[in-house]
Enzyme design. Sequence first.
Site, PDB file in Angstrom:
ATOM      1  N   ASP A 103      79.516  43.078 -22.745  1.00  0.00           N
ATOM      2  CA  ASP A 103      79.871  44.078 -21.727  1.00  0.00           C
ATOM      3  C   ASP A 103      80.874  43.572 -20.682  1.00  0.00           C
ATOM      4  O   ASP A 103      81.753  44.324 -20.260  1.00  0.00           O
ATOM      5  CB  ASP A 103      78.626  44.690 -21.072  1.00  0.00           C
ATOM      6  CG  ASP A 103      77.670  43.657 -20.524  1.00  0.00           C
ATOM      7  OD1 ASP A 103      77.946  42.444 -20.662  1.00  0.00           O
ATOM      8  OD2 ASP A 103      76.649  44.055 -19.937  1.00  0.00           O
ATOM      9  N   THR A 144      77.916  40.004 -29.798  1.00  0.00           N
ATOM     10  CA  THR A 144      76.944  39.261 -28.975  1.00  0.00           C
ATOM     11  C   THR A 144      75.614  39.234 -29.716  1.00  0.00           C
ATOM     12  O   THR A 144      75.219  40.236 -30.318  1.00  0.00           O
ATOM     13  CB  THR A 144      76.752  39.888 -27.580  1.00  0.00           C
ATOM     14  OG1 THR A 144      75.557  39.351 -27.000  1.00  0.00           O
ATOM     15  CG2 THR A 144      76.611  41.400 -27.593  1.00  0.00           C
TER      16      THR A 144
HETATM   17  P1  ADP Z   1      78.462  36.977 -22.033  1.00  0.00           P
HETATM   18  O1  ADP Z   1      77.305  37.949 -21.976  1.00  0.00           O
HETATM   19  O2  ADP Z   1      78.307  35.982 -23.114  1.00  0.00           O
HETATM   20  O3  ADP Z   1      78.808  36.378 -20.698  1.00  0.00           O
HETATM   21  P2  ADP Z   1      80.378  39.089 -21.731  1.00  0.00           P
HETATM   22  O4  ADP Z   1      81.283  39.699 -22.710  1.00  0.00           O
HETATM   23  O5  ADP Z   1      79.340  39.970 -21.111  1.00  0.00           O
HETATM   24  O6  ADP Z   1      79.728  37.835 -22.460  1.00  0.00           O
HETATM   25  O7  ADP Z   1      81.213  38.462 -20.531  1.00  0.00           O
HETATM   26  C1  ADP Z   1      82.295  37.629 -20.795  1.00  0.00           C
HETATM   27  C2  ADP Z   1      83.095  37.419 -19.593  1.00  0.00           C
HETATM   28  O8  ADP Z   1      83.956  38.510 -19.363  1.00  0.00           O
HETATM   29  C3  ADP Z   1      82.414  37.291 -18.248  1.00  0.00           C
HETATM   30  O9  ADP Z   1      81.820  36.049 -18.040  1.00  0.00           O
HETATM   31  C4  ADP Z   1      83.572  37.497 -17.293  1.00  0.00           C
HETATM   32  O10 ADP Z   1      84.142  36.272 -16.897  1.00  0.00           O
HETATM   33  C5  ADP Z   1      84.595  38.246 -18.159  1.00  0.00           C
HETATM   34  N1  ADP Z   1      85.123  39.444 -17.514  1.00  0.00           N
HETATM   35  C6  ADP Z   1      86.401  39.784 -17.626  1.00  0.00           C
HETATM   36  N2  ADP Z   1      86.658  40.876 -16.899  1.00  0.00           N
HETATM   37  C7  ADP Z   1      85.524  41.245 -16.309  1.00  0.00           C
HETATM   38  C8  ADP Z   1      85.170  42.303 -15.420  1.00  0.00           C
HETATM   39  N3  ADP Z   1      86.048  43.199 -15.025  1.00  0.00           N
HETATM   40  N4  ADP Z   1      83.886  42.380 -15.041  1.00  0.00           N
HETATM   41  C9  ADP Z   1      82.983  41.483 -15.468  1.00  0.00           C
HETATM   42  N5  ADP Z   1      83.267  40.470 -16.303  1.00  0.00           N
HETATM   43  C10 ADP Z   1      84.527  40.337 -16.710  1.00  0.00           C
HETATM   44  O1  F6P Z   2      75.072  36.442 -24.334  1.00  0.00           O
HETATM   45  C1  F6P Z   2      74.741  35.494 -25.285  1.00  0.00           C
HETATM   46  C2  F6P Z   2      73.897  34.394 -24.704  1.00  0.00           C
HETATM   47  O2  F6P Z   2      73.585  33.466 -25.741  1.00  0.00           O
HETATM   48  C3  F6P Z   2      72.622  34.854 -24.003  1.00  0.00           C
HETATM   49  O3  F6P Z   2      71.598  35.166 -24.896  1.00  0.00           O
HETATM   50  C4  F6P Z   2      72.323  33.692 -23.115  1.00  0.00           C
HETATM   51  O4  F6P Z   2      71.639  34.111 -21.940  1.00  0.00           O
HETATM   52  C5  F6P Z   2      73.702  33.184 -22.732  1.00  0.00           C
HETATM   53  O5  F6P Z   2      74.598  33.698 -23.699  1.00  0.00           O
HETATM   54  C6  F6P Z   2      73.795  31.685 -22.690  1.00  0.00           C
HETATM   55  O6  F6P Z   2      75.061  31.350 -22.234  1.00  0.00           O
HETATM   56  P1  F6P Z   2      75.676  29.892 -22.217  1.00  0.00           P
HETATM   57  O7  F6P Z   2      76.365  29.690 -23.533  1.00  0.00           O
HETATM   58  O8  F6P Z   2      76.639  29.930 -21.095  1.00  0.00           O
HETATM   59  O9  F6P Z   2      74.572  28.918 -22.026  1.00  0.00           O
END
Ligand code: ADP
Ligand code: F6P
Length: 320
Positions: free
Chosen positions: A104, A126
């Site tokens: 997200d 994810t």
């Molecule tokens: P994860 O759950 O593994 O962190 P996400 O896809 O939810 O993966 O988030 C990936 C990254 O997207 C976030 O850590 C953040 O740095 C980045 N990101 C880029 N643009 C935005 C935004 N507008 N709002 C929130 N996160 C953002």
């Molecule tokens: O979003 C995927 C995920 O593996 C989550 O389940 C967990 O909370 C997080 O990423 C762990 O992140 P990191 O790789 O930064 O330890």
Amino acid sequence: MKKRIGVLTSGGDAPGMNAAVRSVTRTALAKGFEVIGILKGYNGLLNREFVQLDVRMVSDIIQRGGTMIYTARCPEFKEWENIEKAKQICEEKNMSGIVVIGGDGSFRGAADLSKAGIPCVGIPGTIDNDIQCSEYTIGYDTALNTVMELVDKLRDTSRSHERCSVVEVMGRHAGHIALNAGIACGATAVLVPEVEHDMAKMIQRIKEVRADGKKHIIIVVAEGVGGTEDIAKTIHEETGIEARATILGHVQRGGSPTVRDRVLASEMGYYAVELLEQGIGNRVVGRKDGKVYDVDIQEALSMKKPFDERLYKILNDINF
Ligand code: ADP
Ligand code: F6P
């Protein structure tokens, strides 16, 4: 100059991301685009770290976990001046659109960049399966199978010692991995952030199943609940049953993707390029009722995926 599309992976990696990169690349090449692999998520876009992907560069990756174009989290991408910078870089590189594979947070970045004028299409990648618009996210099925295999191994030793295994699984704020792994592994109880847990009730249940002759006891704890070591300690103190805590950790994110994740990634990659070919951005690709479709990013982000209450009830009704 040939038209180009970019592809990046962002956030925590997930098995099947490579299969998605391959599908995006092959589909786009077949449609006459050049394909730019943007390395390390949005960081690579801002730092101009690119690799041109050809047909053979994405050979031999469909079966590999991780992501060949690397991934990262990029907090700077929340700032509008960086979105503007990214837009300029895309224009310099003649990239008419980007496929963003991630969760997200990654989609929020994709929505902002689309708003700035570079059409972006998100693909849910994810292990957490916490994207509302899609029944499945890429990586979830592989992670579940990994958890199942590991918990099966724990069960062997737990049974031999007549212990209780308290296993913490990933999922960030969501309990989908915990619930489904719990069902698949016959857990006596599953603790998830979506449902308030009653420790006394759980202790009572553990005592009952042990009195009833159950040798192994598996308790699955979602990381969003946490406190796994303390839970194991409490079980030991209150029931007299030796309890061990195991935090599965990042091993859940690795490994060769399952059939389901490879097929899903291939379908979604193909669909995402079809959208970009038509100049359509600001969309997320999802899977609903067995079909791949697309939805507005804001709409996709506005709703939380419901927790499967019925499956939770089934778990509690049959695992004793
Ligand atoms: P994860 O759950 O593994 O962190 P996400 O896809 O939810 O993966 O988030 C990936 C990254 O997207 C976030 O850590 C953040 O740095 C980045 N990101 C880029 N643009 C935005 C935004 N507008 N709002 C929130 N996160 C953002
Ligand atoms: O979003 C995927 C995920 O593996 C989550 O389940 C967990 O909370 C997080 O990423 C762990 O992140 P990191 O790789 O930064 O330890």
